[in-house]
Design a protein around this motif. Structure first.
Motif, short mmCIF file in Angstrom:
data_model
loop_
_atom_site.label_atom_id
_atom_site.label_comp_id
_atom_site.label_asym_id
_atom_site.label_seq_id
_atom_site.Cartn_x
_atom_site.Cartn_y
_atom_site.Cartn_z
N LEU A 83 0.79 -1.24 0.00
CA LEU A 83 0.00 0.00 0.00
C LEU A 83 0.82 1.28 0.00
O LEU A 83 0.51 2.20 -0.77
CB LEU A 83 -1.00 -0.02 1.15
CG LEU A 83 -2.10 -1.09 1.05
CD1 LEU A 83 -2.98 -1.07 2.29
CD2 LEU A 83 -2.92 -0.91 -0.22
N PRO A 84 1.87 1.43 0.81
CA PRO A 84 2.62 2.69 0.78
C PRO A 84 3.24 2.98 -0.60
O PRO A 84 3.27 4.14 -1.02
CB PRO A 84 3.72 2.50 1.83
CG PRO A 84 3.23 1.42 2.71
CD PRO A 84 2.35 0.54 1.86
N LEU A 107 -5.45 0.34 -5.37
CA LEU A 107 -5.87 0.98 -4.11
C LEU A 107 -7.39 1.01 -4.00
O LEU A 107 -7.94 0.78 -2.92
CB LEU A 107 -5.30 2.39 -4.03
CG LEU A 107 -3.81 2.49 -3.72
CD1 LEU A 107 -3.34 3.94 -3.81
CD2 LEU A 107 -3.51 1.91 -2.34
N GLU A 108 -8.07 1.29 -5.09
CA GLU A 108 -9.54 1.32 -5.07
C GLU A 108 -10.09 -0.06 -4.73
O GLU A 108 -11.02 -0.18 -3.93
CB GLU A 108 -10.08 1.81 -6.42
CG GLU A 108 -9.86 3.29 -6.62
CD GLU A 108 -10.17 3.75 -8.05
OE1 GLU A 108 -10.54 2.92 -8.92
OE2 GLU A 108 -10.03 4.97 -8.29
N ARG A 109 -9.51 -1.12 -5.32
CA ARG A 109 -9.96 -2.48 -5.04
C ARG A 109 -9.71 -2.87 -3.60
O ARG A 109 -10.47 -3.62 -3.00
CB ARG A 109 -9.30 -3.48 -5.98
CG ARG A 109 -10.01 -3.56 -7.32
CD ARG A 109 -9.39 -4.59 -8.21
NE ARG A 109 -8.29 -3.90 -8.89
CZ ARG A 109 -7.11 -4.42 -9.15
NH1 ARG A 109 -6.84 -5.64 -8.82
NH2 ARG A 109 -6.20 -3.72 -9.77
N ALA A 110 -8.61 -2.34 -3.05
CA ALA A 110 -8.28 -2.65 -1.65
C ALA A 110 -9.09 -1.79 -0.68
O ALA A 110 -9.04 -2.01 0.53
CB ALA A 110 -6.79 -2.45 -1.42
N GLY A 111 -9.83 -0.83 -1.22
CA GLY A 111 -10.62 0.06 -0.36
C GLY A 111 -9.76 0.99 0.46
O GLY A 111 -10.15 1.43 1.53
N LYS A 112 -8.58 1.31 -0.05
CA LYS A 112 -7.63 2.15 0.71
C LYS A 112 -7.51 3.49 0.07
O LYS A 112 -6.83 3.98 -0.56
CB LYS A 112 -6.27 1.46 0.82
CG LYS A 112 -6.34 0.05 1.35
CD LYS A 112 -6.70 0.03 2.82
CE LYS A 112 -6.78 -1.38 3.33
NZ LYS A 112 -7.01 -1.50 4.71
#
Length: 112
Positions: A83-84, A107-112
């Motif tokens: 993520l970072p 990031l969108e798929r991970a909800g982050k």
């Protein structure tokens, strides 16, 4: 030992494995002075993420390096570690690169 990317490609069947072997062969013949060489070496598991980042001397290279590191970590099941890198690409990377779109989508798929 195969990198996570190699494992993913090899698990896709003989046609993908053949393409992967051709890509690996081409990567081994990549001119070491070109930026593609360290990125490919990292994806093949022959260079550390830290070393790849040290070689990323401008924003475009950093965009690619961090995206590749994020991709590799995602394929390894290390989402939190990825993520970072993916966030860096979205916040600071070259928005015209495919790697930017991948990072944003991941990031969108991970909800982050």
């Amino acid at each position: 030992m195969e990198s996570p990317l190699q494992q993913q490609l090899n698990s896709k069947g003989s046609k993908a494995k053949c393409r992967n072997e051709n890509s690996i062969s081409a990567a081994k013949n990549t001119d070491e002075k070109r930026w593609a060489a360290p990125a490919i070496q990292y994806l093949l598991g022959k260079m550390t993420a830290d070393n790849l980042l040290k070689l990323a001397t401008d924003n475009d290279k950093m965009t690619e390096a961090r995206a590749y590191i994020g991709i590799n970590l995602l394929l390894s099941g290390k989402t939190e570690a990825a993520l970072p890198h993916l966030r860096w690409v979205v916040e600071n990377g070259n928005k015209n690169f495919h790697e930017y779109r991948f990072a944003k989508s991941a990031l969108e798929r991970a909800g982050k």
